[in-house]
Design a protein around this motif. Structure first.
Motif, mmCIF file in Angstrom:
data_model
loop_
_atom_site.group_PDB
_atom_site.id
_atom_site.type_symbol
_atom_site.label_atom_id
_atom_site.label_comp_id
_atom_site.label_asym_id
_atom_site.label_seq_id
_atom_site.Cartn_x
_atom_site.Cartn_y
_atom_site.Cartn_z
ATOM 1 N N PRO A 216 0.317 -1.150 0.180
ATOM 2 C CA PRO A 216 0.021 -0.454 0.293
ATOM 3 C C PRO A 216 1.322 1.256 0.354
ATOM 4 N N GLU A 217 0.048 2.182 -0.026
ATOM 5 C CA GLU A 217 1.178 3.621 -0.584
ATOM 6 C C GLU A 217 1.151 4.665 0.709
ATOM 7 N N ALA B 165 6.818 9.169 -0.926
ATOM 8 C CA ALA B 165 5.933 8.045 -0.909
ATOM 9 C C ALA B 165 6.614 7.000 -0.755
ATOM 10 N N THR B 166 6.354 6.089 0.551
ATOM 11 C CA THR B 166 7.133 5.245 1.214
ATOM 12 C C THR B 166 6.979 3.515 0.885
ATOM 13 N N ALA B 167 6.166 3.554 -0.587
ATOM 14 C CA ALA B 167 5.654 2.304 -1.486
ATOM 15 C C ALA B 167 5.728 2.650 -2.853
ATOM 16 N N THR B 168 6.006 1.660 -3.692
ATOM 17 C CA THR B 168 6.203 2.048 -5.005
ATOM 18 C C THR B 168 5.345 1.238 -6.227
ATOM 19 N N ARG B 169 5.319 1.854 -6.854
ATOM 20 C CA ARG B 169 4.147 1.145 -8.134
ATOM 21 C C ARG B 169 4.904 1.473 -9.299
ATOM 22 N N VAL B 170 5.221 0.419 -10.138
ATOM 23 C CA VAL B 170 5.801 0.690 -11.255
ATOM 24 C C VAL B 170 5.742 -0.041 -12.551
ATOM 25 N N VAL B 171 5.617 1.234 -13.011
ATOM 26 C CA VAL B 171 4.964 0.906 -14.916
ATOM 27 C C VAL B 171 5.757 1.042 -16.365
ATOM 28 N N HIS B 172 5.757 0.137 -16.603
ATOM 29 C CA HIS B 172 7.074 0.203 -17.965
ATOM 30 C C HIS B 172 6.014 0.587 -19.442
ATOM 31 N N ARG B 173 7.187 1.008 -19.962
ATOM 32 C CA ARG B 173 5.696 1.848 -20.840
ATOM 33 C C ARG B 173 7.633 2.118 -22.115
ATOM 34 N N GLY C 103 17.249 15.407 10.890
ATOM 35 C CA GLY C 103 18.088 14.908 11.557
ATOM 36 C C GLY C 103 17.621 13.250 10.973
ATOM 37 N N THR C 104 16.293 13.135 10.717
ATOM 38 C CA THR C 104 15.525 12.514 10.708
ATOM 39 C C THR C 104 15.665 11.458 8.924
ATOM 40 N N ARG C 105 15.448 9.908 9.055
ATOM 41 C CA ARG C 105 16.399 9.534 7.961
ATOM 42 C C ARG C 105 15.677 8.545 7.433
ATOM 43 N N LEU C 106 14.947 8.358 6.068
ATOM 44 C CA LEU C 106 14.159 7.677 5.619
ATOM 45 C C LEU C 106 14.881 7.084 4.738
ATOM 46 N N ALA D 80 23.910 -1.423 -20.069
ATOM 47 C CA ALA D 80 23.104 -0.425 -20.630
ATOM 48 C C ALA D 80 21.880 -0.152 -19.869
ATOM 49 N N SER D 81 21.391 0.444 -19.494
ATOM 50 C CA SER D 81 20.478 1.338 -18.798
ATOM 51 C C SER D 81 19.012 2.044 -19.341
ATOM 52 N N ARG D 82 18.014 1.688 -18.956
ATOM 53 C CA ARG D 82 16.549 2.453 -19.788
ATOM 54 C C ARG D 82 16.741 3.192 -18.700
ATOM 55 N N PRO D 83 15.881 4.528 -19.361
ATOM 56 C CA PRO D 83 15.542 5.270 -18.499
ATOM 57 C C PRO D 83 14.686 5.373 -17.776
ATOM 58 N N VAL D 84 14.240 6.344 -16.449
ATOM 59 C CA VAL D 84 13.251 5.893 -15.196
ATOM 60 C C VAL D 84 13.120 6.874 -14.456
ATOM 61 N N LEU D 85 11.782 7.521 -14.796
ATOM 62 C CA LEU D 85 11.212 8.149 -13.585
ATOM 63 C C LEU D 85 11.003 7.730 -12.360
ATOM 64 N N TRP D 86 10.915 8.373 -11.739
ATOM 65 C CA TRP D 86 10.469 7.694 -9.915
ATOM 66 C C TRP D 86 9.997 9.420 -9.300
ATOM 67 N N ASN D 87 8.148 8.841 -9.235
ATOM 68 C CA ASN D 87 7.466 10.237 -8.785
ATOM 69 C C ASN D 87 8.148 10.233 -6.966
ATOM 70 N N LEU D 88 8.626 11.254 -6.144
ATOM 71 C CA LEU D 88 9.152 10.753 -4.807
ATOM 72 C C LEU D 88 7.966 11.055 -4.227
ATOM 73 N N ARG D 89 6.707 11.932 -4.689
ATOM 74 C CA ARG D 89 6.063 11.729 -4.116
ATOM 75 C C ARG D 89 4.642 11.060 -3.734
ATOM 76 N N THR D 90 4.393 10.028 -5.497
ATOM 77 C CA THR D 90 3.635 9.116 -5.020
ATOM 78 C C THR D 90 4.098 7.682 -5.352
ATOM 79 N N GLY D 91 5.047 8.110 -5.442
ATOM 80 C CA GLY D 91 5.636 6.636 -5.793
ATOM 81 C C GLY D 91 5.946 5.936 -7.562
ATOM 82 N N LEU D 92 5.235 6.782 -8.094
ATOM 83 C CA LEU D 92 4.775 5.844 -9.410
ATOM 84 C C LEU D 92 6.413 5.794 -10.340
ATOM 85 N N VAL D 93 6.970 4.906 -10.379
ATOM 86 C CA VAL D 93 8.094 4.667 -10.776
ATOM 87 C C VAL D 93 7.595 4.380 -12.699
#
Length: 414
Positions: free
Chosen positions: A66-67, A74-82, A275-278, A326-339
């Motif tokens: 859950p998110e 966001a402390t959890a992620t959701r992956v979408v391949h495009r 001083g907090t860590r996430l 060789a790497s694929r580009p990734v956009l990770w929305n830190l606020r929503t968790g969408l990757v």
């Protein structure tokens, strides 16, 4: 940003194991040395752009949990391949920035609005800062290397960068600087550390860097805007610093090549000013060495990479072939968790060209310079052949980069 191939080479030659951006991976071993340089500029003054007519296709969609959120992270992620497809063309007008001296320029840093551009001249030591097209020259003091480096510039004109010194010196000779209001300030190196390299600056003027010590300890460092002589050390080893937000929050990566054998997962690590860590674990699939190794943060978006089984091979100074994933580009929305992972594109090692609106540069083949600008809806725009683009605006309408040794901007029609 900087001429990233040169910057990454110099940082790899330093003794700090683990920015733009990339920094951690390139500071790993002073005895690893290779030079990768981009070649010439062969583009027309009018930029041909190819736009995709069909939105990107969703291939997979999975949640790791859950998110919940922690503040704006966001402390959890959701992956979408495009994937993407090509379509029609448009034209963008190119405008060279006036050169205050002869020689070839390389754009190294651009502010969030595209109004301030910092560049180095390959023939001379002074750096140039253009403010709405008007150039100003300045130099880091006591330069000991052929070229200075600039890694960040704010909308108020503060520039951070460093003199790399001798990249082959295992003692570490780099010195980091801050330029503000016509004056250069040395960024203090905390006691007990021999190397301090700045990698980013926020709008307030706080600077972020990475530290290395004679006994191989590593850490992050923040130089406050008002007191750069009193740095704050974040004593966590094995992190690659990526960005410092305007509120002082530090974003870093813990990556496969630098984590300890008992630490099984890559992660985004957040250190807040209180001083907090996430820690936000990377989604499933980010398991190959080279995944989540580099990054840049613009607004809520972390632009990073997902390594593949393919490799890019090239020669080294010693004549022995080497390579990198060789790497694929990734956009990770830190606020929503969408990757979002773009399965039909590749990004150059250490690429940092992305905007807060979701635009970024990429390529179709793993061993070539980026030739596409990719829009949030999946459309792509053709970039000049072999040209280097160093900055893209939030709406994709403005580009900044190099053209045949000149610093230039491109304006594209809506």
């Amino acid at each position: 940003m900087s001429d990233d191939n040169d910057v990454r080479t110099l940082l790899r030659d330093c003794d700090i194991p683990a920015t733009r951006l990339d920094v951690g991976g390139l500071m790993a071993d002073s005895r690893r040395s290779f030079r990768r340089r981009r070649t010439g500029r062969a583009a027309a003054a009018v930029l041909a752009v190819v736009a995709v007519a069909v939105p990107a296709a969703v291939v997979a969609n999975r949640w790791t949990a859950p998110e919940p959120t922690a503040g704006d992270i966001a402390t959890a992620t959701r992956v979408v391949h495009r994937t993407t497809v090509a379509g029609s063309t448009r034209e963008c007008a190119m405008t060279p920035l006036p050169a205050p001296m002869a020689g070839s320029y390389s754009v190294q840093a651009v502010d969030d609005r595209g109004e301030r551009v910092a560049a180095v001249n390959y023939s001379f030591q002074p750096l140039t800062l253009w403010t709405r097209g008007e150039p100003t020259l300045f130099s880091w003091p006591d330069l000991r290397a052929q070229r200075a480096r600039a890694v960040g510039v704010t909308t108020s004109g503060t520039v951070v960068g460093y003199d790399p010194g001798d990249p082959g010196d295992p003692g570490g000779t780099a010195v980091s600087y801050l330029y503000r209001d016509g004056a250069v300030h040395t960024l203090a190196k905390p006691d007990g550390y021999r190397q301090a390299l700045v990698v980013d600056v926020n709008e307030r003027g706080d600077a972020l860097g990475t530290l290395g010590s004679p006994d191989d300890r590593t850490a992050l460092v923040v130089w406050p805007a008002g007191r750069p002589d009193r740095p704050r050390v974040i004593a966590e080893a094995g992190l690659t610093p990526v960005a410092i937000r305007d509120d002082g929050t530090v974003i870093a990566l813990r990556t496969g090549e630098r984590r300890s054998p008992v630490d099984r997962g890559d992660a985004v690590v957040v250190h807040r000013p209180d001083g907090t860590r996430l820690r936000i674990d990377a989604p499933p699939g980010f398991t190959l060495p080279g995944s989540l190794e580099y990054g840049s943060v613009h607004g809520d978006l972390l632009f990073t990479t997902l390594a593949t089984d393919q490799r890019v091979e090239f020669g080294s100074d010693a004549g022995e072939p080497t390579g990198y994933p060789a790497s694929r580009p990734v956009l990770w929305n830190l606020r929503t968790g969408l990757v979002e992972v773009f399965d039909d594109l590749f990004v150059e090692r250490g690429s940092r060209v992305a905007g807060s609106g979701g635009w970024f540069t990429a390529k179709k083949e793993p061993a070539m310079v980026a030739d596409l600008a990719v829009a949030p809806d999946g459309t792509t725009h053709r970039l000049p052949e072999l040209a280097r683009i160093d900055w893209i605006s939030a709406d994709g309408s403005t580009l900044v980069g190099d053209y045949e040794g000149a610093a230039v901007t491109w304006r594209c029609p809506g």
